[in-house]
Scaffold this motif. Structure first.
Motif, PDB file in Angstrom:
ATOM      1  N   SER A   1       1.652   8.708  -3.352  1.00  0.00           N
ATOM      2  CA  SER A   1       0.849   9.591  -4.212  1.00  0.00           C
ATOM      3  C   SER A   1       0.140  10.668  -3.395  1.00  0.00           C
ATOM      4  CB  SER A   1      -0.162   8.767  -5.000  1.00  0.00           C
ATOM      5  OG  SER A   1      -1.055   8.087  -4.115  1.00  0.00           O
ATOM      6  N   THR A   2      -0.280  10.322  -2.194  1.00  0.00           N
ATOM      7  CA  THR A   2      -0.926  11.317  -1.329  1.00  0.00           C
ATOM      8  C   THR A   2       0.071  12.386  -0.903  1.00  0.00           C
ATOM      9  OG1 THR A   2      -2.443   9.625  -0.510  1.00  0.00           O
ATOM     10  CG2 THR A   2      -2.254  11.644   0.783  1.00  0.00           C
TER      11      THR A   2
ATOM     12  N   LEU B   1       0.806  -1.227   0.000  1.00  0.00           N
ATOM     13  CA  LEU B   1       0.000   0.000   0.000  1.00  0.00           C
ATOM     14  C   LEU B   1       0.835   1.272   0.000  1.00  0.00           C
ATOM     15  CD1 LEU B   1      -2.718  -1.043   2.625  1.00  0.00           C
ATOM     16  CD2 LEU B   1      -2.794  -1.294   0.128  1.00  0.00           C
TER      17      LEU B   1
ATOM     18  N   SER C   1       2.411   2.757  -2.379  1.00  0.00           N
ATOM     19  CA  SER C   1       2.222   3.622  -3.544  1.00  0.00           C
ATOM     20  C   SER C   1       1.110   4.645  -3.313  1.00  0.00           C
ATOM     21  CB  SER C   1       1.905   2.769  -4.775  1.00  0.00           C
ATOM     22  OG  SER C   1       0.736   1.973  -4.559  1.00  0.00           O
ATOM     23  N   TYR C   2       0.047   4.242  -2.621  1.00  0.00           N
ATOM     24  CA  TYR C   2      -1.029   5.188  -2.323  1.00  0.00           C
ATOM     25  C   TYR C   2      -0.551   6.260  -1.347  1.00  0.00           C
ATOM     26  CZ  TYR C   2      -3.836   1.444  -4.345  1.00  0.00           C
ATOM     27  OH  TYR C   2      -4.354   0.494  -5.181  1.00  0.00           O
TER      28      TYR C   2
END
Length: 603
Positions: free
Chosen positions: A225-226, A219, A221-222
């Motif tokens: 990106s945030t 998780l 990558s999320y």
């Protein structure tokens, strides 16, 4: 006698100990932080070492952290005090236990752990220095600053650790009172407790680190990106998107260190609360049967009667067993008569509370034995009727002829009338008996309502049994046999102290009871102790006490073993000292037979 649980002295005692525990917790955490800063700034240049350490202590971040630490520690102490002040709850199934964890208090405590975890990691990253101390780094490809993903990776781990600890910790839903076997100073108890939990915290921190690393790998990558959407970009060479980058030894060791320090901080806080809350308290013993002139004064009788405030009740029984075994001067007050009146008020209150506690414990144990599958046990009858029941088995011989009760003549009643109506019929029969039609007309509404309620209840019970026959539904909503036993033995420490205190006081009465007020209660005390022993023996023979050797049942097994030893020791103590007077106690022959093993030292 109605005991007020809102006495002033009770509140003052609890508030004082909570404040002392909170202050000690803040002091200990500050000491651990100082040791960590000194270790991280270690250098052969002592002047630079001391200057760097002093600069870290005097930085604004340190003082901001202290304010936050003091705030969350006192809030945590307030929430933990609610756990100590309330009686343990019985969770019949996994569903009820899940519902109990979703209360407002537990959710607040979970949120507090998450805040503490993030705050600790933020401070450690700020004060320890190194490559992970800054949230931004100089980009190698751009003439600008980029986000340091390793910093945010460690910062997020703090919030994760708080959430993970709140899920794994049993302190959120249930708390047992662990009192020291031998009286020790607070520092010795804290040192021994921390040394005992260090191996467990090391392993728990390793598992938390592993779970967090695996979760971030899938998780992460999320999360990146945030961060990129909210602030600057992350340099591609520093992205933690591969196993090799995540398993960097320096990064993983720092992650484990933060997890370990958080677990040590929370555990030390709970240990300090336990040490302060379980410290022995000296309670006053009333000198007469009248109420004290100071209504706010908490006496020993008040303390052992506070079943709604379990920590005060535990402290009361701890003081009672201390009086019974060590303090002859205070024992005399228990054996004195009230003036005026000449009644043994103190002794009557003590023996009544202890006997009620032991009788309720025996009833609960027999209930557990009856619920065991494929086993048949006989419940302990009340003390007034137990003699008549056991006389049938005095010689342990089986009756070969079945007893048939003599026939009785009954007045025939219509089949539609319930049997309970016969208990309400007048003793003098009228000269003219009503006809069957008249009786049916009078009782039809009652009969119909009764049969409808019975029919609905039967259908409801059948539906519940059918649903619980399904494995998945039974796993979630079915009653767990082990939960009842854990709930009963949660008060095992009180039972141990009550048995020790009442047996020691009974033996001391031979030389210290000048009025002979204890002698009238010796047979009842022996009967109750024998009933507890029989209930414990039934549970031991059933194998339920050792059926599940999991970690959560360790305290239950320890209490069970200690209680069996205490019961035997107390019976030996009484029987050995009262052996010359055993025939003067007017014990029933069945009781004397049960005591033969103690008289011959074969138990």
């Amino acid at each position: 006698m109605i005991i007020e649980t809102e006495k002033k002295s009770c509140k003052e005692l609890l508030i004082q100990r909570m404040l002392l525990a909170s202050i000690s917790s803040v002091t200990l955490q500050f000491f651990l932080l100082c040791c960590l800063v000194l270790f991280t700034n270690l250098s052969t240049d002592y002047a630079h070492w001391l200057y760097a350490t002093w600069s870290a202590f005097m930085s604004p971040r340190m003082w901001i952290y202290l304010l936050i630490l003091i705030t969350v520690t006192f809030v945590q102490g307030f929430l933990c005090s609610k756990i100590y002040l309330r009686s343990p709850s019985y969770y019949k199934s996994r569903f009820t236990k899940l519902c109990s964890t979703l209360t407002t208090q537990n959710l607040l405590l979970c949120a507090l752990y998450i805040i503490i975890g993030g705050t600790l990691v933020w401070l450690y990253l700020s004060l320890m220095g190194g490559r992970y101390s800054s949230p931004v780094v100089k980009c190698s490809t751009l003439q600008d600053n980029c986000l340091a993903e390793e910093y945010y990776f460690l910062l997020l781990s703090g919030f994760w650790n708080g959430f993970y600890y709140s899920l794994k910790s049993d302190n959120v839903t249930r708390r047992y009172f662990r009192f020291p076997i031998i009286a020790q100073s607070k520092f010795c108890r804290l040192r021994r407790s921390i040394c005992a939990v260090l191996p467990m915290l090391t392993i728990s921190s390793a598992w938390s680190t592993l779970y967090y690393t695996m979760t971030y790998y899938f998780l992460g990558s999320y999360y990146r990106s945030t961060l990129s959407a909210l602030s600057m970009q992350i340099e591609q060479s520093d992205v933690l998107d591969t196993v090799s980058k995540l398993l960097n030894f320096t990064l993983i060791s720092r992650l484990w260190l933060h997890q370990f320090l958080f677990a040590l901080t929370i555990s030390s806080t709970h240990l300090l609360f336990e040490i302060y809350m379980t410290e022995w308290v000296w309670f006053k013993i009333g000198t007469s049967g009248t109420l004290s002139s100071d209504d706010s004064e908490l006496t020993l009788i008040d303390a052992i009667s506070m079943d709604k405030v379990p920590i005060i009740q535990h402290l009361g029984y701890l003081d009672l067993v201390t009086i019974a075994q060590k303090e002859q001067r205070r024992r005399v007050l228990l054996f004195t008569l009230s003036q005026p009146g000449g009644h043994p008020y103190n002794w009557n209150c003590v023996v009544q509370k202890c006997m009620d506690l032991l009788k309720n414990f025996t009833i609960n144990l027999n209930t557990i034995c009856l619920k065991l599958p494929d086993k048949t046990f006989y419940t302990a009858a009340p003390l007034t009727t137990m003699v008549a029941t056991q006389n049938n088995y005095l010689y342990r011989m089986r009756k070969l002829v079945q007893e048939i009760p003599p026939p009785t003549q009954e007045i025939p009643l219509p089949s539609a009338i319930p049997m309970m109506i016969s208990t309400t019929m007048p003793t003098t029969m009228p000269t003219t008996m009503p006809t069957t039609t008249e009786i049916d007309a009078k009782v039809d509404p009652m009969c119909n309502g009764w049969f409808v309620q019975k029919f609905i209840k039967q259908k409801r019970d059948a539906l519940v049994i059918y649903l619980l026959s399904k494995p998945l539904i039974n796993y979630v909503f079915g009653e767990q046999e082990e939960n009842k036993m854990r709930y009963v033995f949660s008060n095992g420490q009180l039972v141990i102290w009550a048995v020790e205190a009442i047996s020691s006081l009974t033996v001391s009465s031979l030389t210290e009871d000048s009025y002979g007020i204890v002698q009238k209660d010796v047979p009842t005390i022996i009967y109750v102790l024998l009933a507890v022993k029989q209930a414990l023996d039934k549970l031991h023979k059933s194998g339920m006490s050792v059926r599940r050797p999991q970690t959560e049942d360790k305290s239950t097994r320890e209490i069970f073993t200690s209680l069996r030893s205490t019961i035997k020791r107390s019976l030996y103590r009484i029987i050995t000292n009262f052996e010359p007077y055993i025939n003067d106690l007017y014990l029933e022959p069945v009781r004397i037979e049960q005591l033969q093993n103690f008289l011959s030292y074969k138990e």
